[in-house]
Structures are given as structure tokens and as C-alpha cells.
Design an enzyme around this catalytic site. Structure first.
Site, PDB file in Angstrom:
ATOM      1  N   GLU A  99       3.410  -8.327  17.633  1.00 32.21           N
ATOM      2  CA  GLU A  99       4.506  -7.689  16.885  1.00 32.21           C
ATOM      3  C   GLU A  99       5.602  -7.376  17.898  1.00 32.21           C
ATOM      4  O   GLU A  99       5.445  -6.494  18.732  1.00 32.21           O
ATOM      5  CB  GLU A  99       4.021  -6.411  16.196  1.00 32.21           C
ATOM      6  CG  GLU A  99       5.114  -5.666  15.451  1.00 32.21           C
ATOM      7  CD  GLU A  99       4.685  -4.283  14.985  1.00 32.21           C
ATOM      8  OE1 GLU A  99       5.511  -3.354  15.066  1.00 32.21           O
ATOM      9  OE2 GLU A  99       3.516  -4.131  14.557  1.00 32.21           O
ATOM     10  N   ARG A 106      13.459  -3.130  19.458  1.00 28.75           N
ATOM     11  CA  ARG A 106      13.946  -1.986  20.236  1.00 28.75           C
ATOM     12  C   ARG A 106      14.810  -2.445  21.402  1.00 28.75           C
ATOM     13  O   ARG A 106      15.339  -1.620  22.150  1.00 28.75           O
ATOM     14  CB  ARG A 106      12.756  -1.171  20.768  1.00 28.75           C
ATOM     15  CG  ARG A 106      11.885  -0.578  19.678  1.00 28.75           C
ATOM     16  CD  ARG A 106      10.778   0.269  20.272  1.00 28.75           C
ATOM     17  NE  ARG A 106       9.773   0.616  19.281  1.00 28.75           N
ATOM     18  CZ  ARG A 106       8.692   1.330  19.527  1.00 28.75           C
ATOM     19  NH1 ARG A 106       8.471   1.767  20.750  1.00 28.75           N
ATOM     20  NH2 ARG A 106       7.821   1.602  18.570  1.00 28.75           N
ATOM     21  N   LYS A 145       1.597   0.407   7.003  1.00 29.15           N
ATOM     22  CA  LYS A 145       1.383   0.890   8.365  1.00 29.15           C
ATOM     23  C   LYS A 145       1.282   2.418   8.324  1.00 29.15           C
ATOM     24  O   LYS A 145       2.115   3.074   7.688  1.00 29.15           O
ATOM     25  CB  LYS A 145       2.565   0.454   9.231  1.00 29.15           C
ATOM     26  CG  LYS A 145       2.631   1.065  10.622  1.00 29.15           C
ATOM     27  CD  LYS A 145       3.893   0.553  11.315  1.00 29.15           C
ATOM     28  CE  LYS A 145       4.088   1.179  12.672  1.00 29.15           C
ATOM     29  NZ  LYS A 145       5.260   0.612  13.379  1.00 29.15           N
TER      30      LYS A 145
END
Length: 213
Positions: A42, A46, A130
């Protein structure tokens, strides 16, 4: 989330969550993870390099369960999917983003912490979410409490998950996979110690095999 993709998550068990500042590291990290037995990643949005990192990894490792994390806006979702991501992950539950992804046919795993967010997700047809940040939000005890009334909810705990507690998480019937950063820590990437990444990935893969066979 398509059922086939959910099964891929279950098979891998642990999804390495990656923050890469430099695209040159993409192939090396991907190679270390795959050779270590974790055919998944994943890549978080960022950093400015995220889109290019996904492109490189998608090209080099076409069979990898490759996704984009920290997806906050529709334009990031578009960039990630165009780059080759197979799924999207968001830290929270944004109905506007989730609706956008559903309309586009993008598989998205939104973040939740509360029954209200779970019910919003289920109302929109999403049953795989999640749980973030997992440890800080109550850990496995909270997952047990949340899944008691929502028995068909499938969860990917992320945040504070490590080699020390991942076995407990993976042992719970509603946990499909766990997200974690301990395999791809920044200091290892900065040092170029991809052998260590591979070694830790191998240990993580062995944990999944031990728990799930």
C-alpha cells in the site's frame, strides 16, 4: 470491494504500508517484499513521489496486490488508479470520496472507528473497512465489540500493528488482513538495507502461514 480482491487480501494477510520519498527505491522495495513472500504493498499518498512509485511497482510487479493509501481526494483516487493501483485506502470515512470511488468502480477500503461510520459504509454497500488507528482506538477488543452486531463486517486493522501483536489480530475471524509499516521502516529505506526489508517480510509471511496455514 470486489470479492476476488478481498480474497487476495486474505491470502497475503499482511499489507506493507509504504512511504517513499524517492521513486528510485520503488523497484528495490517491491523486489524485497515479493522475495520475502509478501506480494502486496500500500503506497501512501503522503509524498510527491507516490504516483510515480505506483507506476514503477505496477510495471515491475504486475501480479502484486498493489494499492494506494492515504487517499483523501477524488483527484488522488484518479491518479492512483491510472498509475496501476488495484485498490484505494483512506484513513477516515469520507462519504463524498467513497461515493466518487463507487461511481468510478474503484475498490476502496475506507477507514472507520465507530458504529455510525460502519453503518454508513454498509448502507453504501461496503463491508470491508480499515480500522484506523487500530491500537490507539482500542485494538482487538474494539474490533470484537464492533463486529459483534455487524457480523459480516470484514476489517483491516492498521496503525500500531506490529510483529508483536499481528498474530492476535490475524486470529480474529473478521480480520481479513493487517496493514503495517514495520517491514518498511524509513531508516531501512534511507540506509538502502533492502536485505533487511526482505528478511522482515519473510518473518511476516511466516506469521501469516502459521496462523492461516
Amino acid at each position: 470491494m470486489k470479492m476476488g480482491l478481498e480474497k487476495e487480501f486474505e491470502k497475503v494477510g499482511i499489507i506493507p504500508v509504504i512511504v517513499l520519498e524517492d521513486v528510485k527505491d520503488a523497484k528495490l522495495v517491491g523486489k524485497a517484499l515479493v522475495e520475502g513472500g509478501l506480494n502486496a504493498a500500500e503506497v501512501t499518498f503522503r509524498t510527491d513521489a507516490a504516483e510515480e512509485v505506483i507506476k514503477v511497482m505496477a510495471k515491475e510487479f504486475p501480479n502484486m496486490l498493489l494499492g494506494a493509501g492515504t487517499v483523501l481526494r477524488p483527484e488522488q483516487a484518479d491518479k492512483a488508479m491510472a498509475a496501476g493501483a488495484k485498490f484505494l485506502v483512506s484513513p477516515g470515512f469520507n462519504p463524498h470520496l467513497v461515493s466518487y470511488c463507487i461511481k468510478k468502480g474503484y475498490p476502496i477500503v475506507p477507514g472507520i472507528q465507530t458504529p455510525s461510520e460502519i453503518e454508513q459504509a454498509m448502507f453504501m454497500g461496503i463491508h470491508f473497512v480499515k480500522f484506523f488507528p487500530a491500537e490507539q482506538a482500542g485494538g482487538l477488543d474494539m474490533i470484537k465489540a464492533l463486529t459483534a452486531p455487524y457480523t459480516d463486517l470484514k476489517v483491516m486493522p492498521t496503525g500500531g500493528v506490529s510483529e508483536k501483536n499481528v498474530k492476535n489480530y490475524l486470529s480474529h475471524k473478521n480480520v481479513v488482513a493487517c496493514g503495517g509499516t514495520w517491514m518498511v521502516k524509513k531508516n531501512l529505506i534511507d540506509q538502502g538495507d533492502f536485505e533487511k526489508v526482505k528478511e522482515i517480510a519473510k518473518e511476516a509471511a511466516s506469521i501469516v502461514k502459521e496462523i492461516r496455514g
